[in-house]
Write a protein that holds these residues in place. Structure first.
Motif, PDB file in Angstrom:
ATOM      1  N   ARG A 130     -13.750   8.974  15.875  1.00  0.00           N
ATOM      2  CA  ARG A 130     -13.819  10.360  15.401  1.00  0.00           C
ATOM      3  C   ARG A 130     -12.472  10.814  14.832  1.00  0.00           C
ATOM      4  O   ARG A 130     -12.415  11.510  13.816  1.00  0.00           O
ATOM      5  N   LEU A 131     -11.386  10.426  15.484  1.00  0.00           N
ATOM      6  CA  LEU A 131     -10.052  10.800  15.009  1.00  0.00           C
ATOM      7  C   LEU A 131      -9.643  10.022  13.765  1.00  0.00           C
ATOM      8  O   LEU A 131      -9.005  10.568  12.864  1.00  0.00           O
ATOM      9  N   ALA A 132      -9.996   8.754  13.715  1.00  0.00           N
ATOM     10  CA  ALA A 132      -9.545   7.896  12.615  1.00  0.00           C
ATOM     11  C   ALA A 132     -10.379   8.038  11.352  1.00  0.00           C
ATOM     12  O   ALA A 132      -9.861   7.815  10.254  1.00  0.00           O
ATOM     13  N   ALA A 133     -11.650   8.394  11.472  1.00  0.00           N
ATOM     14  CA  ALA A 133     -12.533   8.447  10.301  1.00  0.00           C
ATOM     15  C   ALA A 133     -11.979   9.322   9.175  1.00  0.00           C
ATOM     16  O   ALA A 133     -11.927   8.865   8.020  1.00  0.00           O
ATOM     17  N   PRO A 134     -11.555  10.549   9.446  1.00  0.00           N
ATOM     18  CA  PRO A 134     -11.029  11.347   8.327  1.00  0.00           C
ATOM     19  C   PRO A 134      -9.726  10.786   7.766  1.00  0.00           C
ATOM     20  O   PRO A 134      -9.466  10.907   6.565  1.00  0.00           O
ATOM     21  N   GLN A 135      -8.927  10.144   8.601  1.00  0.00           N
ATOM     22  CA  GLN A 135      -7.690   9.553   8.107  1.00  0.00           C
ATOM     23  C   GLN A 135      -7.976   8.333   7.245  1.00  0.00           C
ATOM     24  O   GLN A 135      -7.353   8.141   6.197  1.00  0.00           O
ATOM     25  N   ARG A 136      -8.926   7.513   7.666  1.00  0.00           N
ATOM     26  CA  ARG A 136      -9.308   6.352   6.848  1.00  0.00           C
ATOM     27  C   ARG A 136      -9.841   6.805   5.498  1.00  0.00           C
ATOM     28  O   ARG A 136      -9.501   6.226   4.462  1.00  0.00           O
ATOM     29  N   ALA A 137     -10.676   7.827   5.511  1.00  0.00           N
ATOM     30  CA  ALA A 137     -11.245   8.339   4.255  1.00  0.00           C
ATOM     31  C   ALA A 137     -10.142   8.883   3.346  1.00  0.00           C
ATOM     32  O   ALA A 137     -10.152   8.636   2.133  1.00  0.00           O
ATOM     33  N   ARG A 138      -9.195   9.605   3.917  1.00  0.00           N
ATOM     34  CA  ARG A 138      -8.103  10.185   3.131  1.00  0.00           C
ATOM     35  C   ARG A 138      -7.241   9.083   2.506  1.00  0.00           C
ATOM     36  O   ARG A 138      -6.912   9.136   1.328  1.00  0.00           O
ATOM     37  N   VAL A 139      -6.879   8.076   3.308  1.00  0.00           N
ATOM     38  CA  VAL A 139      -6.030   6.994   2.790  1.00  0.00           C
ATOM     39  C   VAL A 139      -6.799   6.172   1.759  1.00  0.00           C
ATOM     40  O   VAL A 139      -6.259   5.826   0.706  1.00  0.00           O
ATOM     41  N   ALA A 140      -8.056   5.875   2.027  1.00  0.00           N
ATOM     42  CA  ALA A 140      -8.861   5.098   1.068  1.00  0.00           C
ATOM     43  C   ALA A 140      -8.961   5.826  -0.266  1.00  0.00           C
ATOM     44  O   ALA A 140      -8.801   5.206  -1.328  1.00  0.00           O
ATOM     45  N   ALA A 141      -9.201   7.125  -0.230  1.00  0.00           N
ATOM     46  CA  ALA A 141      -9.309   7.903  -1.476  1.00  0.00           C
ATOM     47  C   ALA A 141      -7.976   7.929  -2.217  1.00  0.00           C
ATOM     48  O   ALA A 141      -7.937   7.798  -3.447  1.00  0.00           O
ATOM     49  N   ALA A 142      -6.883   8.076  -1.487  1.00  0.00           N
ATOM     50  CA  ALA A 142      -5.564   8.105  -2.122  1.00  0.00           C
ATOM     51  C   ALA A 142      -5.241   6.763  -2.769  1.00  0.00           C
ATOM     52  O   ALA A 142      -4.736   6.710  -3.898  1.00  0.00           O
ATOM     53  N   LEU A 143      -5.520   5.679  -2.056  1.00  0.00           N
ATOM     54  CA  LEU A 143      -5.238   4.352  -2.609  1.00  0.00           C
ATOM     55  C   LEU A 143      -6.112   4.066  -3.825  1.00  0.00           C
ATOM     56  O   LEU A 143      -5.644   3.495  -4.816  1.00  0.00           O
ATOM     57  N   GLU A 144      -7.369   4.476  -3.760  1.00  0.00           N
ATOM     58  CA  GLU A 144      -8.252   4.269  -4.904  1.00  0.00           C
ATOM     59  C   GLU A 144      -7.751   5.048  -6.122  1.00  0.00           C
ATOM     60  O   GLU A 144      -7.718   4.529  -7.231  1.00  0.00           O
ATOM     61  N   LYS A 145      -7.330   6.265  -5.895  1.00  0.00           N
ATOM     62  CA  LYS A 145      -6.832   7.100  -6.988  1.00  0.00           C
ATOM     63  C   LYS A 145      -5.546   6.536  -7.581  1.00  0.00           C
ATOM     64  O   LYS A 145      -5.311   6.627  -8.778  1.00  0.00           O
ATOM     65  N   ALA A 146      -4.726   5.924  -6.740  1.00  0.00           N
ATOM     66  CA  ALA A 146      -3.436   5.403  -7.186  1.00  0.00           C
ATOM     67  C   ALA A 146      -3.542   4.085  -7.950  1.00  0.00           C
ATOM     68  O   ALA A 146      -2.598   3.693  -8.623  1.00  0.00           O
ATOM     69  N   GLY A 147      -4.654   3.394  -7.827  1.00  0.00           N
ATOM     70  CA  GLY A 147      -4.828   2.178  -8.612  1.00  0.00           C
ATOM     71  C   GLY A 147      -4.750   0.898  -7.808  1.00  0.00           C
ATOM     72  O   GLY A 147      -4.446   0.914  -6.613  1.00  0.00           O
ATOM     73  N   PRO A 148      -5.005  -0.237  -8.488  1.00  0.00           N
ATOM     74  CA  PRO A 148      -5.169  -1.519  -7.799  1.00  0.00           C
ATOM     75  C   PRO A 148      -3.927  -2.035  -7.061  1.00  0.00           C
ATOM     76  O   PRO A 148      -4.060  -2.773  -6.095  1.00  0.00           O
ATOM     77  N   GLN A 149      -2.739  -1.663  -7.493  1.00  0.00           N
ATOM     78  CA  GLN A 149      -1.527  -2.161  -6.828  1.00  0.00           C
ATOM     79  C   GLN A 149      -1.037  -1.218  -5.733  1.00  0.00           C
ATOM     80  O   GLN A 149      -0.049  -1.496  -5.071  1.00  0.00           O
ATOM     81  N   ALA A 150      -1.731  -0.119  -5.541  1.00  0.00           N
ATOM     82  CA  ALA A 150      -1.255   0.919  -4.626  1.00  0.00           C
ATOM     83  C   ALA A 150      -1.144   0.446  -3.184  1.00  0.00           C
ATOM     84  O   ALA A 150      -0.172   0.776  -2.500  1.00  0.00           O
ATOM     85  N   ALA A 151      -2.119  -0.301  -2.707  1.00  0.00           N
ATOM     86  CA  ALA A 151      -2.090  -0.725  -1.301  1.00  0.00           C
ATOM     87  C   ALA A 151      -0.864  -1.577  -1.007  1.00  0.00           C
ATOM     88  O   ALA A 151      -0.209  -1.404   0.035  1.00  0.00           O
ATOM     89  N   THR A 152      -0.521  -2.464  -1.913  1.00  0.00           N
ATOM     90  CA  THR A 152       0.661  -3.307  -1.726  1.00  0.00           C
ATOM     91  C   THR A 152       1.930  -2.464  -1.772  1.00  0.00           C
ATOM     92  O   THR A 152       2.821  -2.626  -0.927  1.00  0.00           O
ATOM     93  N   ALA A 153       2.009  -1.549  -2.732  1.00  0.00           N
ATOM     94  CA  ALA A 153       3.188  -0.687  -2.842  1.00  0.00           C
ATOM     95  C   ALA A 153       3.313   0.230  -1.624  1.00  0.00           C
ATOM     96  O   ALA A 153       4.409   0.419  -1.085  1.00  0.00           O
TER      97      ALA A 153
END
Length: 182
Positions: A130-153
């Motif tokens: 319950r605590l992690a779900a909104p954080q996972r969604a927020r980080v996933a959306a941010a990384l997707e928006k930032a592009g394919p190299q974002a997770a590594t950066a």
């Protein structure tokens, strides 16, 4: 973007630093902006879990304990203290609440009977999700928006913010399949 870690050099005269009647402020350099973004991102990253924690009368320390016990079942109290870098008294208070309310259970170590090994209960696993779900969604959306190299950066930047001496241990802890020795 090139960022320098050196503070900006301002003229030494008092009148050159401020306009009469104005309060001094930090210059909006790329480095200052990066720091501010970290503050704002953290504020919003924890906002949803904070609202959930209030329902349980828990705080951020409870969240961190639930997270790390969930990621590392069987973690010892000593290991948890090392990760969280909080006092024994603070951890004892938080653990006592989590154990009494049925979110964490502790077992005696099999090899060293002095150790207390910590595990999430079913209720603890549900709280962690319950605590992690909104954080996972927020980080996933941010990384997707930032592009394919974002997770590594992202990983590179955040790991570089960790104290250099702590990086190997942090890398071990965040590995996908941490190995338990207990």
């Amino acid at each position: 973007m090139t960022v320098t870690a050196k503070p900006s050099q301002k003229p030494a005269s008092k009148s050159a630093r401020t306009v009469p009647g104005e309060k001094p402020s930090l210059e909006a350099t790329p480095l200052t902006e990066a720091i501010e973004l970290l503050f704002f991102a953290y504020r919003d990253f924890i906002s949803e879990p904070d609202r959930i924690l209030v329902e349980y009368d828990f705080g951020r320390a409870h969240h961190r304990v639930v997270h790390f016990v969930g990621r590392h079942p069987g973690i010892t109290v000593a290991e948890l203290l090392n990760i969280l870098r909080i006092t024994k008294q603070s951890l004892a208070r938080v653990l006592k609440q989590l154990i009494e309310r049925g979110f964490i259970e502790q077992e005696t170590g099999k090899q060293d009977r002095r150790q207390r090994l910590l595990y999430l209960t079913k209720a603890g696993l549900e709280l962690e999700e319950r605590l992690a779900a909104p954080q996972r969604a927020r980080v996933a959306a941010a990384l997707e928006k930032a592009g394919p190299q974002a997770a590594t950066a992202w990983r590179t930047v955040l790991l570089a913010l960790v104290n250099e001496n702590d990086r190997p241990e942090v890398e071990r802890l965040i590995a996908a399949n941490p190995k338990r020795q207990n």
